[in-house]
Design an enzyme around this catalytic site. Structure first.
Site, PDB file in Angstrom:
ATOM      1  N   HIS A  39       0.760  -1.281  -0.210  1.00 29.48           N
ATOM      2  CA  HIS A  39      -0.065   0.017  -0.084  1.00 29.48           C
ATOM      3  C   HIS A  39       0.852   1.320   0.107  1.00 29.48           C
ATOM      4  O   HIS A  39       2.191   1.033  -0.136  1.00 29.48           O
ATOM      5  CB  HIS A  39      -1.024   0.026   1.257  1.00 29.48           C
ATOM      6  N   HIS A  42       3.991   1.078   2.200  1.00 34.72           N
ATOM      7  CA  HIS A  42       5.258   0.669   1.604  1.00 34.72           C
ATOM      8  C   HIS A  42       5.940   1.475   0.341  1.00 34.72           C
ATOM      9  O   HIS A  42       7.163   1.607   0.225  1.00 34.72           O
ATOM     10  CB  HIS A  42       4.720  -0.645   0.973  1.00 34.72           C
ATOM     11  N   GLN A 159       8.988  -2.359  16.656  1.00 39.05           N
ATOM     12  CA  GLN A 159      10.008  -3.274  15.780  1.00 39.05           C
ATOM     13  C   GLN A 159      11.097  -2.326  15.301  1.00 39.05           C
ATOM     14  O   GLN A 159      12.242  -3.008  14.850  1.00 39.05           O
ATOM     15  CB  GLN A 159       8.828  -3.614  14.825  1.00 39.05           C
ATOM     16  N   MET A 190      -1.712   3.767   7.738  1.00 40.11           N
ATOM     17  CA  MET A 190      -1.936   2.643   6.528  1.00 40.11           C
ATOM     18  C   MET A 190      -1.317   1.350   6.998  1.00 40.11           C
ATOM     19  O   MET A 190      -0.282   1.330   7.691  1.00 40.11           O
ATOM     20  CB  MET A 190      -1.087   3.220   5.430  1.00 40.11           C
TER      21      MET A 190
END
Length: 284
Positions: A39, A42, A159, A190
């Site tokens: 999306h 990315h 992360q 998103m």
């Protein structure tokens, strides 16, 4: 003039040969690790990679090691042809799309066990398997592609910190770049999992970002952090979420923080809306 399609490789030896050919002499290689279902978030990573490097590699691998048995591995959105079309339009040089058998061959028995920011009492409390799976697969991606830089979205803030720490601790010669979260017009971060939201849930989902913005403003105005977090949790719950956490943490270490003067602050939230678990974060 036809658009040049990226090289697509699915096994280790062709990958290394292709990367070596693309790298040539003194060319910088950027890696954007993904699980597909691409999306705009990315795409922002890929565009940033293109600005920072000569060669852009995108990996697509839905990593089973980071999913618990109760999570959505089987139903995780996959559309490799759509992804490849988008990556062609973006001018990506190489797509690394290994199978599970290639990434975890028979007899595979080694894993990375992260500490530090991976034990912050945030995602690790609710998904204790998660960061072990992430660091194992990301370390493999780094060794397979040998990129100069790797780009990760700040939406998955813990992360990002875990992967950065892992690369430093294991002396992997890669620079980790965090790219700001891409959002829809109403503020929703998103995510590939947003497709799970019903129409009604999609109207409620931006509550997370609104609460983060409101909480950050209150903390900047000098309101006590504990009070602000308590109010934020109540607001999120009243909107229909089941809250896993809404926390103010040190932006670098992810350690709990009380007085705002203790350092840069990052607000982090995870909450479930219906069957969909959403995460978000914001700097204060």
């Amino acid at each position: 003039m036809a658009i040049k399609k990226p090289i697509v490789v699915r096994s280790i030896a062709p990958l290394r040969k292709a990367v070596a050919g693309l790298r040539g002499k003194h060319r910088k290689v950027a890696l954007v690790p993904t699980m597909g279902a691409l999306h705009d978030g990315h795409f922002a990573l890929i565009k940033q990679a293109r600005r920072r490097a000569d060669v852009v590699v995108v990996s697509i691998f839905v990593n089973p090691a980071q999913f618990a048995p109760t999570e959505d591995l089987a139903s995780y959105p996959r559309d490799i042809q759509r992804d490849l079309a988008a990556l062609t339009d973006l001018g990506v040089d190489l797509v690394w799309a290994p199978t599970e058998k290639v990434m975890y061959p028979d007899g595979f028995s080694t894993a990375v066990t992260p500490g530090g920011p991976a034990k912050a009492g945030l995602e690790d409390t609710f998904r204790p398997h998660f960061f072990g799976g992430v660091t194992t697969v990301v370390s493999k991606l780094f060794l397979q592609v040998a990129p100069n830089i790797a780009l990760f979205g700040q939406k998955d803030y813990q992360q990002l910190k875990v992967v950065t720490r892992m690369a430093k601790d294991l002396d992997i010669p890669v620079t980790i770049v965090g790219v700001p979260t891409m959002r829809d017009k109403d503020g929703l971060a998103m995510s590939s999992r947003n497709v799970y939201l019903s129409v009604e849930e999609r109207t409620v989902a931006p509550t997370l970002h609104r609460v983060l913005k409101d909480s950050a403003a209150k903390i900047r105005a000098g309101k006590p952090i504990a009070d602000v977090m308590a109010t934020g949790r109540t607001t999120i719950e009243r909107a229909g979420f089941k809250v896993d956490y809404l926390e103010a943490r040190h932006a670098d270490s992810l350690a709990p923080i009380a007085p705002a003067a203790d350092g840069p602050i990052r607000l982090l939230v995870a909450a479930k809306l219906g069957k969909t678990r959403l995460i978000d974060n914001l700097g204060v």
